[in-house]
Design an enzyme around this catalytic site. Sequence first.
Site, mmCIF file in Angstrom:
data_model
loop_
_atom_site.group_PDB
_atom_site.id
_atom_site.type_symbol
_atom_site.label_atom_id
_atom_site.label_comp_id
_atom_site.label_asym_id
_atom_site.label_seq_id
_atom_site.Cartn_x
_atom_site.Cartn_y
_atom_site.Cartn_z
ATOM 1 N N LYS A 112 1.448 3.734 5.491
ATOM 2 C CA LYS A 112 2.102 4.909 4.916
ATOM 3 C C LYS A 112 1.174 6.117 4.811
ATOM 4 O O LYS A 112 1.646 7.219 4.591
ATOM 5 C CB LYS A 112 2.733 4.571 3.576
ATOM 6 C CG LYS A 112 1.802 4.438 2.426
ATOM 7 C CD LYS A 112 2.641 4.375 1.157
ATOM 8 C CE LYS A 112 1.760 4.369 -0.058
ATOM 9 N NZ LYS A 112 2.569 4.273 -1.263
ATOM 10 N N ASP A 113 -0.122 5.923 4.976
ATOM 11 C CA ASP A 113 -1.054 7.046 4.989
ATOM 12 C C ASP A 113 -1.261 7.612 6.391
ATOM 13 O O ASP A 113 -2.007 8.577 6.576
ATOM 14 C CB ASP A 113 -2.416 6.628 4.408
ATOM 15 C CG ASP A 113 -2.320 6.234 2.943
ATOM 16 O OD1 ASP A 113 -1.428 6.768 2.246
ATOM 17 O OD2 ASP A 113 -3.123 5.406 2.490
ATOM 18 N N ARG B 256 8.170 11.829 -3.485
ATOM 19 C CA ARG B 256 9.261 10.905 -3.135
ATOM 20 C C ARG B 256 9.693 10.079 -4.342
ATOM 21 O O ARG B 256 10.877 9.952 -4.647
ATOM 22 C CB ARG B 256 8.788 9.970 -2.008
ATOM 23 C CG ARG B 256 9.744 8.845 -1.664
ATOM 24 C CD ARG B 256 9.102 7.863 -0.679
ATOM 25 N NE ARG B 256 7.893 7.238 -1.215
ATOM 26 C CZ ARG B 256 7.888 6.222 -2.057
ATOM 27 N NH1 ARG B 256 9.011 5.688 -2.473
ATOM 28 N NH2 ARG B 256 6.748 5.729 -2.509
ATOM 29 N N ARG B 257 8.711 9.544 -5.054
ATOM 30 C CA ARG B 257 9.045 8.754 -6.239
ATOM 31 C C ARG B 257 9.630 9.644 -7.332
ATOM 32 O O ARG B 257 10.620 9.286 -7.965
ATOM 33 C CB ARG B 257 7.797 8.025 -6.754
ATOM 34 C CG ARG B 257 7.385 6.873 -5.832
ATOM 35 C CD ARG B 257 6.022 6.301 -6.207
ATOM 36 N NE ARG B 257 5.650 5.190 -5.319
ATOM 37 C CZ ARG B 257 4.406 4.833 -5.064
ATOM 38 N NH1 ARG B 257 3.395 5.485 -5.607
ATOM 39 N NH2 ARG B 257 4.152 3.825 -4.256
ATOM 40 N N ARG C 117 -3.589 10.601 -10.916
ATOM 41 C CA ARG C 117 -4.400 10.381 -9.717
ATOM 42 C C ARG C 117 -5.333 9.204 -9.936
ATOM 43 O O ARG C 117 -5.455 8.685 -11.017
ATOM 44 C CB ARG C 117 -5.230 11.629 -9.364
ATOM 45 C CG ARG C 117 -4.496 12.773 -8.673
ATOM 46 C CD ARG C 117 -4.182 12.579 -7.180
ATOM 47 N NE ARG C 117 -5.002 11.645 -6.440
ATOM 48 C CZ ARG C 117 -5.929 11.953 -5.579
ATOM 49 N NH1 ARG C 117 -6.231 13.212 -5.347
ATOM 50 N NH2 ARG C 117 -6.567 11.036 -4.910
ATOM 51 N N ARG D 12 -5.135 4.004 -12.373
ATOM 52 C CA ARG D 12 -3.794 4.375 -12.854
ATOM 53 C C ARG D 12 -3.322 3.422 -13.944
ATOM 54 O O ARG D 12 -2.700 3.840 -14.921
ATOM 55 C CB ARG D 12 -2.801 4.386 -11.697
ATOM 56 C CG ARG D 12 -3.085 5.521 -10.747
ATOM 57 C CD ARG D 12 -2.094 5.555 -9.609
ATOM 58 N NE ARG D 12 -2.633 6.353 -8.524
ATOM 59 C CZ ARG D 12 -1.896 6.966 -7.616
ATOM 60 N NH1 ARG D 12 -0.591 6.863 -7.658
ATOM 61 N NH2 ARG D 12 -2.465 7.665 -6.662
ATOM 62 N N CYS E 182 3.021 16.626 6.619
ATOM 63 C CA CYS E 182 2.936 17.075 5.231
ATOM 64 C C CYS E 182 3.566 16.055 4.279
ATOM 65 O O CYS E 182 4.469 15.327 4.649
ATOM 66 C CB CYS E 182 3.676 18.391 5.134
ATOM 67 S SG CYS E 182 3.312 19.295 3.652
HETATM 68 N N1 LIG Z 1 -0.552 6.496 -2.069
HETATM 69 C C1 LIG Z 1 -1.755 5.718 -2.003
HETATM 70 C C2 LIG Z 1 -1.543 4.370 -1.426
HETATM 71 N N2 LIG Z 1 -1.687 4.170 -0.108
HETATM 72 C C3 LIG Z 1 -1.386 2.859 0.143
HETATM 73 C C4 LIG Z 1 -1.091 2.246 -1.043
HETATM 74 C C5 LIG Z 1 -0.726 0.838 -1.165
HETATM 75 C C6 LIG Z 1 0.664 0.594 -0.687
HETATM 76 C C7 LIG Z 1 0.770 0.253 0.755
HETATM 77 O O1 LIG Z 1 -0.001 -0.567 1.248
HETATM 78 O O2 LIG Z 1 1.690 0.762 1.423
HETATM 79 C C8 LIG Z 1 -1.184 3.185 -2.074
HETATM 80 C C9 LIG Z 1 -1.001 2.978 -3.514
HETATM 81 C C10 LIG Z 1 0.401 3.225 -4.009
HETATM 82 O O3 LIG Z 1 1.191 3.913 -3.369
HETATM 83 O O4 LIG Z 1 0.744 2.751 -5.105
#
Ligand SMILES: NCc1[nH]cc(CCC(=O)O)c1CC(=O)O
Length: 309
Positions: A81-82, A129-130, A147, A153, A241
């Site tokens: 997802k990154d 999104r959340r 953050r 967190r 983005c």
């Molecule tokens: N946004 C940061 C991020 N990037 C990947 C993960 C772990 C989730 C994954 O492996 O998709 C997280 C933490 C989260 O969203 O809680």
Amino acid sequence: MRKIIVGSRQSNLALTQTNWVINELKKAGVQNDFEVKKIVTKGDRILDVTLSKVGGKGLFVKEIEQALYDKEIDFAVHSMKDMPAILPEGLVISSIPVREDHRDALLSKDNIQLKDLPEGAIVGTSSLRRAAQILATRPDIEIKWIRGNIETRIRKLNEEDYDAIILAVSGLKRVGLSEDLITEYLEPEVCVPAVGQGALAIECREDDEELHQLLAKINDDYTTKTVKAERTYLHLLEGGCQIPIGGFAYLEEDEVVLTALVGTPDGKTILKEVVRGKDPEKVGKIAAEKLLKQGAKEIVEQVKEELDK
Ligand SMILES: NCc1[nH]cc(CCC(=O)O)c1CC(=O)O
């Protein structure tokens, strides 16, 4: 036999994912030696700014990609997802291992579910999104940016004024935390996860044939197919983005079923479509077309403008 150098960010999550992949390769019979090389990315250095403001997805991968080009490392493991929708020239996602849990989860101070949180409760997330999807069901809730890595967190939930936070189940599990911490699993019907959530992307040089063959041993077809639909959709909607976009696909018999979502950060407008079909790319494309027809482009442009301010 060639020693394989694996680049990794130095966070607990990144190192765990990297070591998990190396272990899967060994289990699949790969006999090469591996060395993990830690890399500090821009995203790791910036701590106090909303991620969406400072450039979203690219932040965590740029330095790692440079190390791939420079042949300082041979492959890198990223959270899918990154990953931006399009990779730079010469680099590819060579392999996608089996996906961890795709869902988001709510962790709340007194173990109170989303629908039962008191009016005006403070929910921590730094994901638009959340935020959009929580506000769509509970407009009275106050979203407060949070953050830091997963462990940070959770500490902030306990020490600061958050009533609840939202995290990816996969991240929580991967860093070795107990699922007992989870108050409520948010199914895609309630909160569509990020495109690729729970999946890993193994990135390497396109011309490294020998490595492709090794990495193929841990590729998972189910995950590859569903992520293909999700990322095709993502690509047609934006361009890197960080905006309120969700996408999650699963297989039902031989069909891909994709839920695609775009929303405004305040949750007042939510566009959502479920598309099914045999060809993952086609399914992703149809989902994008349907949402674009409903005004997704305008939402995306508007959010980008806000972020640029
Ligand atoms: N946004 C940061 C991020 N990037 C990947 C993960 C772990 C989730 C994954 O492996 O998709 C997280 C933490 C989260 O969203 O809680």
